[in-house]
Design a protein around this motif. Structure first.
Motif, mmCIF file in Angstrom:
data_model
loop_
_atom_site.group_PDB
_atom_site.id
_atom_site.type_symbol
_atom_site.label_atom_id
_atom_site.label_comp_id
_atom_site.label_asym_id
_atom_site.label_seq_id
_atom_site.Cartn_x
_atom_site.Cartn_y
_atom_site.Cartn_z
ATOM 1 N N ILE A 141 55.926 32.136 26.408
ATOM 2 C CA ILE A 141 55.061 32.385 25.256
ATOM 3 C C ILE A 141 55.520 33.678 24.585
ATOM 4 C CG2 ILE A 141 53.115 31.179 26.318
ATOM 5 C CD1 ILE A 141 51.736 33.893 26.684
ATOM 6 N N ASN A 142 55.482 33.681 23.259
ATOM 7 C CA ASN A 142 55.918 34.832 22.481
ATOM 8 C C ASN A 142 54.897 35.110 21.382
ATOM 9 O OD1 ASN A 142 59.030 35.596 23.096
ATOM 10 N ND2 ASN A 142 58.680 33.396 23.428
ATOM 11 N N TRP A 143 54.524 36.371 21.232
ATOM 12 C CA TRP A 143 53.578 36.750 20.192
ATOM 13 C C TRP A 143 54.297 36.857 18.857
ATOM 14 C CZ3 TRP A 143 48.690 36.792 19.070
ATOM 15 C CH2 TRP A 143 48.221 37.555 18.007
ATOM 16 N N PRO A 396 58.138 33.863 30.819
ATOM 17 C CA PRO A 396 58.133 35.044 29.951
ATOM 18 C C PRO A 396 56.865 35.114 29.103
ATOM 19 C CG PRO A 396 60.249 33.917 29.840
ATOM 20 C CD PRO A 396 59.321 33.005 30.586
ATOM 21 N N VAL A 397 56.267 36.300 29.051
ATOM 22 C CA VAL A 397 55.120 36.586 28.193
ATOM 23 C C VAL A 397 55.531 37.796 27.356
ATOM 24 C CG1 VAL A 397 52.693 37.276 28.111
ATOM 25 C CG2 VAL A 397 53.477 35.689 29.887
ATOM 26 N N VAL A 398 55.969 37.536 26.122
ATOM 27 C CA VAL A 398 56.637 38.553 25.321
ATOM 28 C C VAL A 398 55.820 38.898 24.084
ATOM 29 C CG1 VAL A 398 58.739 39.160 24.064
ATOM 30 C CG2 VAL A 398 58.883 37.749 26.143
ATOM 31 N N ALA A 399 55.587 40.192 23.891
ATOM 32 C CA ALA A 399 54.926 40.684 22.685
ATOM 33 C C ALA A 399 55.579 41.992 22.274
ATOM 34 C CB ALA A 399 53.425 40.887 22.932
ATOM 35 N N PHE A 400 55.887 42.114 20.980
ATOM 36 C CA PHE A 400 56.506 43.323 20.439
ATOM 37 C C PHE A 400 57.762 43.696 21.220
ATOM 38 C CE2 PHE A 400 51.804 43.975 19.833
ATOM 39 C CZ PHE A 400 51.784 43.518 18.516
ATOM 40 N N GLY A 401 58.529 42.657 21.613
ATOM 41 C CA GLY A 401 59.807 42.880 22.269
ATOM 42 C C GLY A 401 59.724 43.216 23.744
ATOM 43 N N LYS A 402 58.532 43.181 24.333
ATOM 44 C CA LYS A 402 58.382 43.534 25.743
ATOM 45 C C LYS A 402 57.819 42.358 26.527
ATOM 46 C CE LYS A 402 57.741 48.470 24.843
ATOM 47 N NZ LYS A 402 56.845 49.651 25.016
ATOM 48 N N LEU A 407 57.232 44.717 32.383
ATOM 49 C CA LEU A 407 56.242 45.791 32.402
ATOM 50 C C LEU A 407 55.579 45.914 33.767
ATOM 51 C CD1 LEU A 407 54.523 45.167 28.930
ATOM 52 C CD2 LEU A 407 56.154 46.972 29.502
ATOM 53 N N TRP A 408 55.432 44.762 34.448
ATOM 54 C CA TRP A 408 54.797 44.752 35.766
ATOM 55 C C TRP A 408 55.802 44.605 36.899
ATOM 56 C CZ3 TRP A 408 49.730 41.353 35.316
ATOM 57 C CH2 TRP A 408 48.794 42.055 34.540
ATOM 58 N N LEU A 423 49.407 43.483 25.126
ATOM 59 C CA LEU A 423 49.456 42.014 25.084
ATOM 60 C C LEU A 423 48.287 41.511 24.242
ATOM 61 C CD1 LEU A 423 51.527 40.115 26.631
ATOM 62 C CD2 LEU A 423 51.479 42.489 27.391
ATOM 63 N N PRO A 424 48.503 41.152 22.969
ATOM 64 C CA PRO A 424 47.397 40.766 22.095
ATOM 65 C C PRO A 424 46.758 39.439 22.495
ATOM 66 C CG PRO A 424 49.409 41.249 20.846
ATOM 67 C CD PRO A 424 49.792 41.113 22.273
#
Length: 569
Positions: A141-143, A396-402, A407-408, A423-424
């Protein structure tokens, strides 16, 4: 189209954006909801509840809702886990949804098949099939900040085709013990006999008169061992860690333990007498919620249970000093997951079982090669070695390139278990530091769903594009959590998956408090902890044209008037 969630509205205004002086209120009324879509992964116990609560929360279906489930059927844990002896540790009447019990549970502690059947029936009653796509695996998933939506990559496991979906809100309900894994043992797959994992059981294998090695001393192994010990010719149990084997939870309601079955007369009575049945359920639930003081290292209750459980474990091992030395813990009760091991210790003390606690060097074609050079030749190896407990999502859980997985990587720092900074519109069911060992579980899962839906309503009605916990809110919670954990048994002198298998790591597993503490904290969102970005540069755009839904659609325009003694509503 709304501005980027990274755009600072104040900077735009101060820098003289061309639209600043041309703002025009929208032609809609206050309380006019915008259409949004929620996508969830996982149709287990939480996903089934999510459908029921979705219908309760959004009766007009102004919000779209869909669940993707990788399996061919629903119920999650109780579909996937079918090893011998697989059952619920807690009394069945404390493992039902809060809004309705099941007066027809067959016994106090029910097995996986009955649990599957029960939740399958609940799903049918709630109409879950309308909202679930089975055999569909989410791969990423990608924001998309421009659209204010998650773009979701899905694979149809039946056809192999790829699907694109999108949603304003994503709920990760995959569960905290979902991604099983083989142990990291050299040569494991060189073994020529039968290799099994407790979370991927093969019912077709016949254990009668076989030699078996079982690796692990957690809840799965504790349930498997007493089932197989009577039928195998010999079993070697590799107990790499000690575990507290306790009486059944809420045992006062089932003195006969696992053999306590309810009569048809009792079940009929509960079905007829709702008040009596409710009181019974509440008494069990209260018992389950009334042991948190045991979790404090220096509490009197902790000292008492340590002495009592040590005594009963020694008795159940027949006072065998060798086994007592290998199996009875010296660390705090609850430091690792406590397990009511019906028949487990008695099985380990049997004539056809050998308990080993020395390290495994590797696996050969014939069996286990131990660190001392000896080889344990067996027909079958059972890996009851658990799951990936890093809390990193399996995709993958990607938002704003991260990516949240990055992160975890070292530590899963959540906000109250349910969300992550940056993560919005992303919510985690039973995330890091969820109350999985703090009291009753199911109400806390329900609470997570309600929390996510409350946020969905705010996004719907308040002109919000996206929101996420502020980094400082996450940091403050982590600081608070770590401070309280210092006094709780989970930071005790054991290695535990609560600490990702470490002895001295931070606690990622249980909540920093009781289940009741969690329910109260999470009863409503603390919006002050959230970074909020709006669809319009004017945060009050949702106020609309100055009129309300009542005025436009009709209704009681004097709803606030009351008169003592009047019956008119």
């Amino acid at each position: 189209m709304g501005r980027s969630c990274n755009t600072n509205v104040r900077d735009v205004v101060e820098n003289g954006d061309a639209n600043t002086s041309s703002y025009k209120y929208p032609q809609r009324y206050l309380g006019q909801a915008r259409s949004i879509r929620i996508v969830m992964v996982g149709a287990g116990v939480t996903g089934i509840a999510a459908v029921k609560l979705y219908k309760d929360t959004f009766p007009d279906r102004e919000v779209e809702f869909l669940i993707y489930e990788k399996n061919h059927d629903i119920t999650g844990t109780w579909l996937e886990n079918r090893y011998p002896g697989c059952a619920c540790d807690v009394p069945a009447h404390a493992y039902s949804y809060s809004w309705e019990g099941n007066p027809r549970w067959s016994r106090a502690y029910v097995g996986a098949t009955e649990l599957y059947d029960y939740y399958k029936r609940r799903a049918s009653q709630y109409g879950v099939e309308e909202f679930v796509r089975l055999n569909h695996r989410i791969t990423a998933i990608n924001w998309d900040d421009k659209s204010g939506k998650w773009t979701i990559d899905v694979t149809d496991l039946k056809t192999g085709t790829s699907i694109k979906d999108e949603a304003e809100i994503f709920i990760n309900g995959a569960g905290f013990l979902n991604n099983w894994r083989w142990p990291d043992i050299a040569g494991l797959h060189d073994f020529k006999g039968k290799l099994l994992h407790s979370a991927n059981w093969d019912d077709s294998y016949e254990f009668q008169n076989k030699t078996v090695a079982i690796i692990g001393s957690g809840s799965s192994a504790i349930q498997i061992v007493p089932q197989l010990q009577p039928v195998v010719s010999h079993m070697t149990s590799i107990n790499r860690s000690k575990t507290w084997i306790t009486p059944e939870f809420a045992a006062e309601f089932a003195p006969e333990g696992r053999t306590a079955f309810f009569s048809e007369i009792q079940k009929d009575n509960w079905e007829r007498n709702k008040d009596e049945y409710l009181q019974y359920r509440k008494r069990i639930e209260s018992s389950m919620n009334n042991f948190f003081s045991m979790q404090f290292k220096d509490s009197e209750l902790q000292k008492t249970v340590f002495e009592n459980f040590s005594k009963t474990m020694k008795e159940r091992l027949g006072h065998n000093e060798d086994l007592i030395k290998k199996l009875v813990p010296d660390f705090e009760v609850g430091c690792r997951r406590i397990t009511p091991g019906h028949g487990y210790l008695e099985a380990l003390a049997s004539h056809n079982v050998t308990v080993r606690t020395d390290p495994i060097a590797g696996v050969t074609a014939e069996g286990l090669k131990m660190a001392d050079g000896s080889v344990i030749a067996v027909d079958a190896i059972i890996c009851a070695t658990g799951f990936d407990t890093s809390y990193r999502p399996s995709f993958p859980v990607v938002a704003f390139g991260k990516d949240l997985r990055d992160l975890w990587q070292d530590e899963p720092k959540s906000y109250f278990s349910i969300a992550a900074a940056g993560l919005p519109n992303y919510f985690i069911m039973s995330g890091p530091n969820f109350p999985l060992a703090n009291g009753c579980l199911i109400p806390c899962l329900e609470n997570n769903i309600k929390y996510a839906y409350a946020t969905a309503k705010k996004i719907q009605y308040d002109g919000i594009k996206c929101l996420w916990p502020k980094q400082e809110a996450v940091d403050d919670y982590q600081e608070y959590k770590d401070s309280l954990m210092d006094d709780l048994v989970w930071t005790g002198s054991c290695s535990s998956w609560y600490k990702n298998g470490k002895r001295d790591g931070k606690v990622w597993g249980p909540w920093s408090g009781s289940s009741l503490h969690y329910l109260e904290v999470m009863s409503k969102p603390r919006w002050e902890d959230y970074e909020i970005r709006y669809l319009s540069r004017n945060r009050y755009d949702f106020l609309g044209n100055g009129r309300t839904r009542l005025e436009i659609e009709g209704g009681d325009l004097a709803y606030y008037i009351r008169e003592p003694g009047a019956t008119l509503v």
